[in-house]
Design an enzyme around this catalytic site. Structure first.
Site: not given
Length: 150
Positions: A25, A75, A136
């Site tokens: 990550c 986005h 998530e």
């Protein structure tokens, strides 16, 4: 009259990277986030009120969360502004990408704390934020509860 909890779910796509993290990550990647927003209050008892029987109109809750969270984070790519990722952020912004620089490591845990404050600031006085659940992935999520945060 009884207090009632109501929940509305929202979805948005967001990219992030965790600077200094010791796993995958640390790389820029994204999630299809789901945010469950639960508020608590007493249903309106005035039969002359257009919102009679509602704690809060789902449309009003949607407007708050859409303006504060979804429209901002959807986005976008989120970076901690206190890391060297600011150089990457500048490059992406220069290429007309939607980049958010925040004061925290953009983990689900820290994002849900940020979201709670933003939503609480916009709720009517009679309505309290009860909890948030930010997923998530289908199996990984962070939760925020008012009862845990005095």
């Amino acid at each position: 009259m009884s207090n009632i909890r109501i929940t509305k779910q929202f979805t948005f796509e967001t990219g992030h990277a965790l600077y200094g993290y010791d796993g995958k990550c640390k790389n820029v990647h994204g999630h299809s986030y789901k945010l469950d927003v639960t508020v608590i209050g007493t249903p309106i008892s005035d039969s002359d009120n257009a919102k009679f029987g509602m704690v809060i109109d789902f449309t009003d809750l949607k407007k708050i969360v859409k303006e504060e969270i979804v429209d901002v984070f959807d986005h976008a790519t989120v970076f901690n502004k206190n890391t060297p990722h600011v150089e990457l952020a500048k490059e992406l912004k220069d290429r007309d990408h939607n980049v958010l620089l925040v004061d925290y490591q953009p983990t689900s845990e820290m994002m849900v704390i940020d979201f709670a404050q933003k939503i609480k600031n916009r709720l009517p006085n009679a309505i309290k934020l009860h909890s948030l659940k930010l997923s998530e992935t289908a199996t990984s999520y962070a939760q925020w509860y008012a009862s845990d945060n005095g």
